[in-house]
Design a protein around this motif. Structure first.
Motif, short mmCIF file in Angstrom:
data_model
loop_
_atom_site.label_atom_id
_atom_site.label_comp_id
_atom_site.label_asym_id
_atom_site.label_seq_id
_atom_site.Cartn_x
_atom_site.Cartn_y
_atom_site.Cartn_z
N VAL A 6 -71.08 -86.14 -96.53
CA VAL A 6 -70.67 -86.56 -97.87
C VAL A 6 -71.64 -86.10 -98.95
O VAL A 6 -71.34 -86.16 -100.13
CB VAL A 6 -70.50 -88.10 -97.97
CG1 VAL A 6 -69.34 -88.57 -97.11
CG2 VAL A 6 -71.78 -88.82 -97.60
N GLY A 11 -64.88 -90.53 -105.22
CA GLY A 11 -65.17 -90.08 -103.86
C GLY A 11 -66.20 -88.97 -103.80
O GLY A 11 -66.57 -88.50 -102.73
N ALA A 12 -66.69 -88.52 -104.96
CA ALA A 12 -67.66 -87.42 -104.97
C ALA A 12 -69.02 -87.85 -104.40
O ALA A 12 -69.79 -87.02 -103.93
CB ALA A 12 -67.83 -86.89 -106.40
N LYS A 55 -71.04 -90.73 -106.02
CA LYS A 55 -71.91 -91.34 -107.02
C LYS A 55 -72.54 -92.63 -106.47
O LYS A 55 -73.76 -92.79 -106.50
CB LYS A 55 -71.10 -91.67 -108.29
CG LYS A 55 -70.42 -90.46 -108.90
CD LYS A 55 -69.62 -90.82 -110.14
CE LYS A 55 -68.41 -91.71 -109.86
NZ LYS A 55 -67.36 -91.05 -109.05
N SER A 56 -71.68 -93.51 -105.97
CA SER A 56 -72.22 -94.78 -105.45
C SER A 56 -73.07 -94.54 -104.22
O SER A 56 -74.08 -95.22 -104.01
CB SER A 56 -71.07 -95.74 -105.10
OG SER A 56 -70.32 -96.04 -106.25
N ASP A 73 -74.19 -102.37 -94.18
CA ASP A 73 -73.38 -101.49 -95.02
C ASP A 73 -73.33 -100.05 -94.50
O ASP A 73 -72.42 -99.30 -94.84
CB ASP A 73 -73.91 -101.48 -96.46
CG ASP A 73 -73.75 -102.83 -97.14
OD1 ASP A 73 -72.88 -103.60 -96.71
OD2 ASP A 73 -74.50 -103.11 -98.10
N1 LIG Z 1 -70.07 -97.08 -95.71
C1 LIG Z 1 -69.32 -95.97 -95.67
N2 LIG Z 1 -68.79 -95.56 -94.51
C2 LIG Z 1 -68.05 -94.45 -94.45
N3 LIG Z 1 -67.79 -93.64 -95.49
C3 LIG Z 1 -68.29 -93.98 -96.69
C4 LIG Z 1 -69.07 -95.17 -96.84
N4 LIG Z 1 -69.43 -95.27 -98.13
C5 LIG Z 1 -68.90 -94.19 -98.75
N5 LIG Z 1 -68.21 -93.42 -97.89
C6 LIG Z 1 -67.56 -92.15 -98.21
O1 LIG Z 1 -68.43 -91.33 -98.96
C7 LIG Z 1 -67.73 -90.61 -99.97
C8 LIG Z 1 -68.34 -90.90 -101.32
O2 LIG Z 1 -68.02 -92.24 -101.69
P1 LIG Z 1 -68.62 -92.97 -102.98
O3 LIG Z 1 -68.25 -94.39 -102.90
O4 LIG Z 1 -70.04 -92.62 -103.09
O5 LIG Z 1 -67.81 -92.24 -104.15
P2 LIG Z 1 -67.89 -92.47 -105.72
O6 LIG Z 1 -68.24 -91.16 -106.32
O7 LIG Z 1 -68.76 -93.61 -106.05
O8 LIG Z 1 -66.37 -92.81 -106.06
P3 LIG Z 1 -65.73 -93.88 -107.10
O9 LIG Z 1 -65.77 -93.22 -108.43
O10 LIG Z 1 -64.31 -94.00 -106.60
O11 LIG Z 1 -66.49 -95.15 -107.02
C9 LIG Z 1 -66.28 -91.04 -99.86
O12 LIG Z 1 -65.62 -90.06 -99.09
C10 LIG Z 1 -66.35 -92.34 -99.11
O13 LIG Z 1 -65.19 -92.57 -98.36
#
Ligand SMILES: Nc1ncnc2c1ncn2[C@@H]1O[C@H](COP(=O)(O)OP(=O)(O)OP(=O)(O)O)[C@@H](O)[C@H]1O
Ligand SMILES: Nc1ncnc2c1ncn2[C@@H]1O[C@H](COP(=O)(O)OP(=O)(O)OP(=O)(O)O)[C@@H](O)[C@H]1O
Ligand SMILES: [Mg+2]
Ligand SMILES: [Mg+2]
Lengths: 227, 256
Positions: A23, A44-45, A47-48, B239
């Motif tokens: 990821v 899904g990029a 960020k979190s 998590d």
């Molecule tokens: N605990 C986890 N287990 C498995 N996959 C995860 C986990 N946390 C995140 N992912 C995956 O990592 C990728 C990035 O997710 P993330 O939540 O960082 O996206 P984001 O940029 O914050 O999106 P958003 O704007 O929708 O909040 C995604 O494909 C997500 O499914």
């Protein structure tokens, strides 16, 4: 203050075929004291995920994440606990608290755990709750039954109670009315002015433009998406 | 910093069956560590080995004693280990009746621990017992009642008072909130958390309940078949679990 260098991360979902899902790859970022950087990119990029890695909530597979002089990517739990108490704050999207603990105590906790005297901590917590328009009649109650927006503001009050040198904010203005939103933006400005390094995720573009000095598009670190 | 407890390569077998094996970790002052894992994974066995209730077959359990610093509690003399059990250690049992004297009054249950550490003056003991009962929210008018007259949650709070009155530095807890209904659990959790902070206690808590460890423990250890299969910061393990078993454990509860 925050220095992320060439980090990568993948998830292996053992009970769903055990495929390794990369990821993040080659993520780098530098945030100086007094600066606010926003993480942007499609849903899904990552960020979190990047923010959680900086907080030590997600493990980092390779690379370095320096917050002050601690490498979060390799530090033992004990040192990350201390970093979170004294240096690195995090306002998550959702409030998670011990049931039955009053809102005032929830907000004062970061102060109490760093040695502020009880009276002083309570006075500061009251001032924050007042500033964020949490009605006084709610202060003695647990925030578990509060509305989404109220919980969000309690979470922000708690996150800003202690003057952390580094602060992570995941959607701090989501679900806030214009008055409270303006208050939160002012609090972010004040944190910058006292020299905090901030990283934020804002879907609210106007808020982002108002307080962030720079943007970092994490899509460039998303494996398979990089241009 | 010296660890309060240093566990090295600990193992306990029941005949050929593994109780727990290859367990090593350091616990530092003020830290709370949770131990989770399915039934029969060795959690209680490990806790009892650490607290001196069971004798391990291998390994060392070093405790930072006030007089002599780190000292292996397995090889120390029985009287010395007992003294630790009455002073620096506390053990909160899942069933309050295992940790209380059911035919002695609430005040007596608390006072007895004080007398065991040579508190002698009756007035002081009674005052201290009242103070502690108050801290665990048992009112003074119930001090002369026996625990049999108390509800499950009250019994558990009494057990905590009895254990903490001597100012221990390390508390072992085996399912401290098990068998209590959710609102009573919440009260107990709140109490434990404030006591841990006020007294700068270190604690090791065995539980099935991931929500309990999320709120109480700084660090988490996951056990399976007598082995420690994963360790880390509590929120990180919950998590971003790495092992297949931990992923299953976390995904099988609704939301923690
Ligand atoms: N605990 C986890 N287990 C498995 N996959 C995860 C986990 N946390 C995140 N992912 C995956 O990592 C990728 C990035 O997710 P993330 O939540 O960082 O996206 P984001 O940029 O914050 O999106 P958003 O704007 O929708 O909040 C995604 O494909 C997500 O499914
Ligand atoms: N006194 C004993 N004699 C023989 N085997 C035992 C004894 N006590 C425990 N065991 C075995 O050792 C293993 C670990 O047991 P233990 O009680 O430590 O598990 P646990 O993780 O505490 O389980 P639970 O969550 O059900 O309390 C199990 O296989 C159990 O059957
Ligand atoms: Mg996100
Ligand atoms: Mg058990």
């Amino acid at each position: 203050m925050i220095f992320v260098e060439n980090v990568s991360k993948s998830f292996v979902l053992h009970n769903q075929g055990a495929a390794e899902i990369p990821v993040m790859q080659g993520a780098s970022l530098r945030v100086a004291a007094g600066e606010c950087v926003s993480l942007v990119g499609a849903s899904g990029a990552g960020k979190s995920t990047l923010m959680r890695m900086i907080y030590g909530n997600y493990l980092t597979a390779s690379g370095r994440i320096m917050v002050g002089d601690l490498d979060v990517a390799s530090a033992p739990p004990r040192e990350i606990i201390r970093l979170r108490r004294e240096t690195l704050g995090y306002v998550s999207q959702f409030l998670r608290v011990v049931p039955r603990v009053s809102t005032l105590d929830v907000v004062a906790e970061p102060l109490l755990s760093t040695g502020t005297a009880r009276d002083d901590a309570m006075a500061q917590a009251e001032a924050l709750l007042r500033r964020l328009n949490i009605p006084k009649r709610l202060w003695a109650l647990s925030p578990t039954t509060f509305s989404g927006g109220e919980q969000q503001r309690v979470n922000i009050a708690r996150g800003f109670a202690f003057p952390y040198p580094a602060l992570l904010l995941d959607e701090p203005t989501a679900s806030l009315d214009p008055t409270n939103r303006a208050t939160v933006l002012a609090m972010i400005e004040e944190a910058k002015a006292r020299g905090a390094a901030l990283i934020g995720i804002f879907h609210d573009h106007a808020a982002r433009d108002a307080v962030c000095d720079r943007q970092l598009d994490v899509t460039q670190f998303t494996p398979g998406l990089a241009a | 910093m010296t660890p309060l407890l240093q566990v090295e390569n600990l193992a306990k077998f029941y005949g050929h069956r593994i109780g727990c094996t290859d367990v090593s970790f350091d616990l530092f002052p003020g830290e709370v560590m949770g131990i989770v894992g399915e039934s029969g994974s060795g959690k209680s066995t490990l806790l009892n080995c650490l607290a001196g209730h069971l004798t391990p077959d291998r390994g060392a359990v070093r405790f930072d004693t006030r007089a002599e610093g780190l000292k292996d509690t397995i090889t120390m003399s029985e009287p010395e280990r007992r003294m630790l059990g009455r002073t620096d250690w506390a053990f909160v049992h899942q069933h309050a009746r295992d940790g209380l004297r059911m035919n002695v009054s609430a005040g007596g249950n608390v006072g007895e621990r004080l007398m065991a550490v040579n508190a002698r003056h009756y007035g002081n003991i009674r005052a201290e017992a009242i103070d502690w009962l108050g801290r665990v929210e048992i009112t003074q008018d119930r001090i002369d009642e026996r625990p049999t007259a108390f509800s499950g949650g009250m019994q558990q709070r009494l057990q905590i008072a009895r254990n903490l009155v001597t100012g221990p530095r390390l508390v072992f807890m085996d399912e401290p909130t098990g068998g209590l209904d959710v609102s009573v659990q919440a009260r107990l959790l709140d109490l434990l958390r404030s006591l841990v902070r006020e007294m700068n206690l270190s604690a090791i808590i065995v539980t099935h309940d991931l929500a309990v460890v999320r709120l109480l423990a700084d660090r988490l250890m996951v056990m399976k078949d007598g082995h420690v299969i994963e360790t880390g910061l509590t929120d990180q393990v919950l998590d971003d679990p790495q092992q297949a078993y931990t992923q299953l454990l976390v995904s099988s509860v609704l939301q923690v």
